[in-house]
Write a protein that holds these residues in place. Sequence first.
Motif, mmCIF file in Angstrom:
data_model
loop_
_atom_site.group_PDB
_atom_site.id
_atom_site.type_symbol
_atom_site.label_atom_id
_atom_site.label_comp_id
_atom_site.label_asym_id
_atom_site.label_seq_id
_atom_site.Cartn_x
_atom_site.Cartn_y
_atom_site.Cartn_z
ATOM 1 N N HIS A 1 0.805 -1.223 0.000
ATOM 2 C CA HIS A 1 0.000 0.000 0.000
ATOM 3 C C HIS A 1 0.844 1.282 0.000
ATOM 4 O O HIS A 1 1.914 1.333 0.629
ATOM 5 C CB HIS A 1 -0.945 0.003 1.205
ATOM 6 C CG HIS A 1 -1.978 -1.072 1.118
ATOM 7 N ND1 HIS A 1 -3.044 -1.008 0.242
ATOM 8 C CD2 HIS A 1 -2.089 -2.264 1.755
ATOM 9 C CE1 HIS A 1 -3.765 -2.109 0.363
ATOM 10 N NE2 HIS A 1 -3.206 -2.887 1.265
ATOM 11 N N ILE B 1 -15.064 2.488 0.485
ATOM 12 C CA ILE B 1 -14.783 1.420 1.460
ATOM 13 C C ILE B 1 -16.104 0.914 2.057
ATOM 14 O O ILE B 1 -16.284 -0.284 2.252
ATOM 15 C CB ILE B 1 -13.835 1.939 2.573
ATOM 16 C CG1 ILE B 1 -12.426 2.143 1.997
ATOM 17 C CG2 ILE B 1 -13.792 0.967 3.743
ATOM 18 C CD1 ILE B 1 -11.472 2.880 2.917
ATOM 19 N N ALA C 1 -9.038 -4.522 -1.480
ATOM 20 C CA ALA C 1 -8.206 -3.353 -1.139
ATOM 21 C C ALA C 1 -7.053 -3.237 -2.136
ATOM 22 O O ALA C 1 -6.210 -4.134 -2.241
ATOM 23 C CB ALA C 1 -7.677 -3.503 0.281
ATOM 24 N N GLY D 1 -9.293 1.692 -0.877
ATOM 25 C CA GLY D 1 -10.036 0.522 -0.426
ATOM 26 C C GLY D 1 -11.393 0.491 -1.094
ATOM 27 O O GLY D 1 -11.870 1.501 -1.610
ATOM 28 N N CYS E 1 -13.186 -3.365 2.370
ATOM 29 C CA CYS E 1 -11.785 -3.794 2.504
ATOM 30 C C CYS E 1 -10.873 -2.565 2.520
ATOM 31 O O CYS E 1 -10.998 -1.688 1.663
ATOM 32 C CB CYS E 1 -11.396 -4.688 1.340
ATOM 33 S SG CYS E 1 -12.378 -6.206 1.235
ATOM 34 N N ILE E 2 -9.938 -2.523 3.459
ATOM 35 C CA ILE E 2 -9.058 -1.358 3.602
ATOM 36 C C ILE E 2 -7.625 -1.714 3.224
ATOM 37 O O ILE E 2 -7.015 -1.053 2.382
ATOM 38 C CB ILE E 2 -9.158 -0.808 5.039
ATOM 39 C CG1 ILE E 2 -10.593 -0.314 5.254
ATOM 40 C CG2 ILE E 2 -8.149 0.330 5.257
ATOM 41 C CD1 ILE E 2 -11.080 -0.372 6.665
#
Length: 282
Positions: free
Chosen positions: A37, A58, A100, A105, A109-110
């Motif tokens: 990320h 998200i 993600a 996201g 899901c992050i």
Amino acid sequence: MAKFRQLDSCLRETGLASDVQMHRPLPVPRRLLELVHDRDYHEAFARDRLDRQAQRRIGLPVTTPLVQRTFLAVGGSLLTARLALKHGLACHLAGGTHHAFPDYGSGFCIFNDLAICARTLLEQEGLTQIMVVDLDVHQGDATALIFQHEPRVFTFSAHAASNFPARKQSSDLDLPISDGVEDQEYLALIGNHLPDLLDRLNPQIVLYNAGVDPHRDDRLGRLALTDVGLLQRDHLVLDACLRRKIPVATVIGGGYDAMTPLVKRHALVFRAAADQARLHGL
Ligand SMILES: [Zn+2]
């Protein structure tokens, strides 16, 4: 979140997990998070500075408990993967956040826990072939995109073709499934592909997203599996790996129903794991 606590209680009450089998993870370190990320994204999330559109995508309001839980859940997936390498099989009570992407996201899901696991295992454990088996009812779109140019990580997703996300990515193997498919057809489909794939690739670990949203009562699934079908699916996956001496780490993935049936459904993979561990002498 109540679901995780109740799953913990359910596993203890049914004897599927005892104190000595339970491990407490640490939050994922930033350095490992950044194997997947962007710093701008994870810092904005942790400081509650995501703009409204990013939060809407998200689908969860950013709160302090959510931030803590999110870092901890990824740490749990990492711990599970390492325990699987050590013992042959390990199961996480959370994880499977496969929508993600590196810089945003989506779909609840992050952070993409299994992508972070795979990248960490390549970097820190020297693994050279990993397989992600994603049987959540939604395509593992972000995982597919993240590893599209990484030959050491094979992504396999079997999902309801007409379901979210509308715009699919290309996994190394996608099995799009028609609405309403029931146990036997579904199990035949997985059984016709997974053993051959494992023979061909001989991965050093399988990261298994055992989402329970292919269930017939799931609010967001479009398939028609029963509890027995899900249990058989988990047995099929775990047995196929363990009989080839391939370690497996499982995460619970998605599931959308009232709390009591949902928690019981998420416990199925733990039941299959307990039986398979015994059968394979782990
Ligand atoms: Zn799902």
